[in-house]
Design an enzyme around this catalytic site. Structure first.
Site, mmCIF file in Angstrom:
data_model
loop_
_atom_site.group_PDB
_atom_site.id
_atom_site.type_symbol
_atom_site.label_atom_id
_atom_site.label_comp_id
_atom_site.label_asym_id
_atom_site.label_seq_id
_atom_site.Cartn_x
_atom_site.Cartn_y
_atom_site.Cartn_z
ATOM 1 N N ASP A 35 19.813 36.914 1.264
ATOM 2 C CA ASP A 35 19.021 35.782 0.768
ATOM 3 C C ASP A 35 19.144 35.650 -0.748
ATOM 4 O O ASP A 35 19.360 36.639 -1.458
ATOM 5 C CB ASP A 35 17.548 35.987 1.166
ATOM 6 C CG ASP A 35 16.747 34.698 1.075
ATOM 7 O OD1 ASP A 35 17.352 33.610 0.995
ATOM 8 O OD2 ASP A 35 15.504 34.771 1.062
ATOM 9 N N GLY A 38 20.935 30.286 -3.101
ATOM 10 C CA GLY A 38 20.564 29.036 -3.770
ATOM 11 C C GLY A 38 19.980 29.306 -5.149
ATOM 12 O O GLY A 38 20.355 28.643 -6.134
ATOM 13 N N SER A 80 20.270 30.884 10.153
ATOM 14 C CA SER A 80 19.199 31.022 11.146
ATOM 15 C C SER A 80 19.057 29.740 11.961
ATOM 16 O O SER A 80 19.540 28.666 11.555
ATOM 17 C CB SER A 80 17.873 31.330 10.445
ATOM 18 O OG SER A 80 17.366 30.172 9.816
ATOM 19 N N ASN A 83 17.729 27.152 9.794
ATOM 20 C CA ASN A 83 18.507 26.638 8.660
ATOM 21 C C ASN A 83 19.125 25.254 8.921
ATOM 22 O O ASN A 83 19.567 24.584 7.985
ATOM 23 C CB ASN A 83 19.604 27.630 8.243
ATOM 24 C CG ASN A 83 19.084 28.868 7.544
ATOM 25 O OD1 ASN A 83 19.665 29.945 7.645
ATOM 26 N ND2 ASN A 83 17.978 28.740 6.787
ATOM 27 N N TRP A 84 19.134 24.789 10.192
ATOM 28 C CA TRP A 84 19.606 23.414 10.467
ATOM 29 C C TRP A 84 18.730 22.397 9.753
ATOM 30 O O TRP A 84 19.134 21.244 9.565
ATOM 31 C CB TRP A 84 19.569 23.116 11.964
ATOM 32 C CG TRP A 84 20.487 23.952 12.798
ATOM 33 C CD1 TRP A 84 20.118 24.950 13.651
ATOM 34 C CD2 TRP A 84 21.920 23.880 12.885
ATOM 35 N NE1 TRP A 84 21.234 25.502 14.252
ATOM 36 C CE2 TRP A 84 22.349 24.856 13.801
ATOM 37 C CE3 TRP A 84 22.888 23.071 12.266
ATOM 38 C CZ2 TRP A 84 23.694 25.057 14.123
ATOM 39 C CZ3 TRP A 84 24.229 23.274 12.589
ATOM 40 C CH2 TRP A 84 24.616 24.255 13.501
ATOM 41 N N ARG A 86 17.959 22.277 6.759
ATOM 42 C CA ARG A 86 18.388 22.031 5.371
ATOM 43 C C ARG A 86 19.130 20.699 5.291
ATOM 44 O O ARG A 86 19.537 20.151 6.319
ATOM 45 C CB ARG A 86 19.279 23.184 4.912
ATOM 46 C CG ARG A 86 18.506 24.484 4.857
ATOM 47 C CD ARG A 86 19.335 25.595 4.260
ATOM 48 N NE ARG A 86 18.509 26.803 4.166
ATOM 49 C CZ ARG A 86 18.724 27.782 3.339
ATOM 50 N NH1 ARG A 86 19.763 27.740 2.504
ATOM 51 N NH2 ARG A 86 17.929 28.827 3.306
ATOM 52 N N ARG A 203 16.556 43.320 2.486
ATOM 53 C CA ARG A 203 16.441 41.884 2.205
ATOM 54 C C ARG A 203 16.560 41.699 0.702
ATOM 55 O O ARG A 203 15.824 42.330 -0.074
ATOM 56 C CB ARG A 203 15.127 41.279 2.695
ATOM 57 C CG ARG A 203 15.102 39.756 2.419
ATOM 58 C CD ARG A 203 14.030 39.005 3.139
ATOM 59 N NE ARG A 203 14.234 37.560 2.900
ATOM 60 C CZ ARG A 203 13.869 36.593 3.719
ATOM 61 N NH1 ARG A 203 13.274 36.879 4.851
ATOM 62 N NH2 ARG A 203 14.086 35.321 3.423
HETATM 63 C C1 IPE Z 1 16.860 33.807 6.056
HETATM 64 O O1 IPE Z 1 16.800 33.217 4.814
HETATM 65 C C2 IPE Z 1 18.084 33.363 6.776
HETATM 66 C C3 IPE Z 1 19.344 33.816 6.192
HETATM 67 C C4 IPE Z 1 19.501 34.636 5.190
HETATM 68 C C5 IPE Z 1 20.524 33.307 6.836
HETATM 69 P P1 IPE Z 1 15.975 31.864 4.563
HETATM 70 O O2 IPE Z 1 16.140 31.555 3.138
HETATM 71 O O3 IPE Z 1 16.372 30.837 5.553
HETATM 72 O O4 IPE Z 1 14.486 32.328 4.916
HETATM 73 P P2 IPE Z 1 13.097 31.761 4.411
HETATM 74 O O5 IPE Z 1 13.136 30.274 4.643
HETATM 75 O O6 IPE Z 1 12.961 32.102 2.977
HETATM 76 O O7 IPE Z 1 12.084 32.461 5.242
HETATM 77 C C1 IPE Z 2 20.657 32.644 1.935
HETATM 78 O O1 IPE Z 2 20.463 32.069 0.695
HETATM 79 C C2 IPE Z 2 21.792 31.987 2.696
HETATM 80 C C3 IPE Z 2 21.366 31.140 3.819
HETATM 81 C C4 IPE Z 2 20.152 31.027 4.294
HETATM 82 C C5 IPE Z 2 22.412 30.357 4.458
HETATM 83 P P1 IPE Z 2 19.521 30.804 0.499
HETATM 84 O O2 IPE Z 2 20.359 29.596 0.628
HETATM 85 O O3 IPE Z 2 18.357 30.891 1.415
HETATM 86 O O4 IPE Z 2 19.077 30.991 -0.998
HETATM 87 P P2 IPE Z 2 17.629 30.711 -1.597
HETATM 88 O O5 IPE Z 2 16.664 31.519 -0.791
HETATM 89 O O6 IPE Z 2 17.383 29.245 -1.476
HETATM 90 O O7 IPE Z 2 17.724 31.162 -3.018
HETATM 91 MG MG MG Z 3 16.521 31.721 1.231
#
Ligand code: IPE
Ligand code: IPE
Ligand code: MG
Length: 257
Positions: A35, A38, A80, A83-84, A86, A203
Site C-alpha cells: 500500500d 498513490g 482488491s 479497487n474496481w 477507483r 502492511r
Molecule cells: C489494499 O489497499 C489493497 C491493495 C494493496 C491491493 P487499499 O488502498 O485498497 O486499502 P484501503 O482502501 O486503504 O483500505
Molecule cells: C496500493 O497503493 C496499490 C493498489 C491498491 C492497487 P494505493 O494505490 O492504494 O496507494 P495509496 O494508498 O492511495 O497511497
Molecule cells: Mg491504498
C-alpha cells in the site's frame, strides 16, 4: 531478478541475510499488503500511476530477497475486489500494467524457479490478462524455489463465500455430510491451499487495517506495519520487519512456557 544460486556462500554480500537475523526463524510464508503507491506519487507531484509502476520494482526486489534469504512463499495484495471503485483510468492502467509486467518478467521468473499464481476472481479480469495469467501459471507450475501468489481481484470475504458455496454444492449432490465439514476440509478449498498460513503480514504506508485480505489465513499471523510507502520498500525495510517478527513470542492462545 537475478538467478538465485544454490550456494548461499556464493551470493553477493549485498544480498546476504543480515547477520543479526536468525536464518532458522524466518517466516515460511510472508504476506504483504503493498500500500501507498498513490501517496508516493503524490508526494512527488507525479500521477498516481507512476507509484504503481515503481511498486512493481519494489515487488521484484522483495521476491529476489525472499529467494536469497529462504522465504519460500510470498503472497502479495495487488488489486482488491473493492479497487474496481477507483477511477476507470487508474483501473485500466493497473490491468494493462499487470499484463505488461507478466510479459516482461515471465522468463526471469521461470529461470529463477518461481511458481507464480494469481489468486482471486480472475474471470472478471480483461481476457488478454487472463490468457497471460493462464500461460504463466502453467509454465511455472512445477517450480518450488519461491511460491509467489499475486492476489488480483481478491477479496477475503469473496474467497470464503466461494468455499461455502462449493461445500454446499457437495452437500446438495449427496457427496458430503454437513457434519464432516471441519477446518481442515474448509482450508483445502482456499485459494492458498497447499501453502502454510502466513506467519508474518507486512502492511506498508502506516494503515492499521487488513482491507479484506486473507481473512481466514491471517488468523495467527504476526503483523508488522511500517510507514514506508510501498515503492520505497527495500532490503532495509524487509530486514526491519523480520527483526520485529523474530522478537515476537507466538503463543497461539496458550500460556508462556
Ligand atoms: C489494499 O489497499 C489493497 C491493495 C494493496 C491491493 P487499499 O488502498 O485498497 O486499502 P484501503 O482502501 O486503504 O483500505
Ligand atoms: C496500493 O497503493 C496499490 C493498489 C491498491 C492497487 P494505493 O494505490 O492504494 O496507494 P495509496 O494508498 O492511495 O497511497
Ligand atoms: Mg491504498
Amino acid at each position: 531478478m537475478q538467478r538465485a544460486t544454490a550456494h548461499p556462500g556464493d551470493i553477493s554480500p549485498l544480498l546476504a541475510l543480515p547477520g543479526d537475523l536468525d536464518a532458522t526463524r524466518l517466516p515460511r510464508h510472508l504476506a504483504v499488503i503493498m500500500d501507498g503507491n498513490g501517496r508516493w506519487a503524490q508526494q512527488r507531484r507525479l500521477p498516481r500511476v507512476r507509484g504503481h509502476q515503481m511498486g512493481v520494482q519494489a515487488l521484484k526486489r522483495l521476491l529476489q530477497l525472499c529467494g536469497h534469504w529462504g522465504i519460500s512463499a510470498l503472497t502479495t495484495y495487488a488489486f482488491s475486489t473493492e479497487n474496481w471503485q477507483r477511477p476507470d483510468e487508474e483501473v485500466n492502467f493497473l490491468m494493462a500494467l499487470f499484463e505488461q509486467v507478466l510479459k516482461q518478467e515471465l522468463n526471469e521468473l521461470d529461470q529463477a524457479q518461481v511458481r507464480l499464481r494469481f489468486l482471486g476472481d480472475l474471470d472478471a479480469l480483461p481476457v488478454g490478462l487472463q490468457e497471460h495469467i493462464a500461460q504463466a501459471t502453467a509454465r511455472t507450475a512445477r517450480h518450488d524455489r519461491v511460491h509467489l501468489n499475486v492476489c488480483t481481484n481478491y477479496g477475503g470475504r469473496h474467497e470464503l463465500v466461494q468455499v461455502a458455496r462449493r461445500l454446499a454444492q457437495d452437500v446438495r449432490q449427496g457427496i458430503l455430510d454437513p457434519d464432516d465439514i471441519n477446518e481442515a476440509r474448509f482450508a483445502k478449498l482456499l485459494l492458498t491451499a497447499g501453502d502454510p498460513d502466513p506467519d508474518l503480514l507486512i502492511r506498508t504506508s502506516g494503515e492499521f487495517r487488513i482491507s479484506n485480505f486473507l481473512l481466514w489465513q491471517l488468523a495467527y499471523a504476526e503483523i508488522h506495519i511500517t510507514d514506508v510507502l510501498w515503492p520505497d520498500f527495500d532490503q532495509a525495510a524487509l530486514a526491519a520487519a523480520l527483526r520485529d517478527f523474530q522478537q515476537r513470542q507466538r503463543r497461539y492462545g496458550t500460556v508462556e512456557p
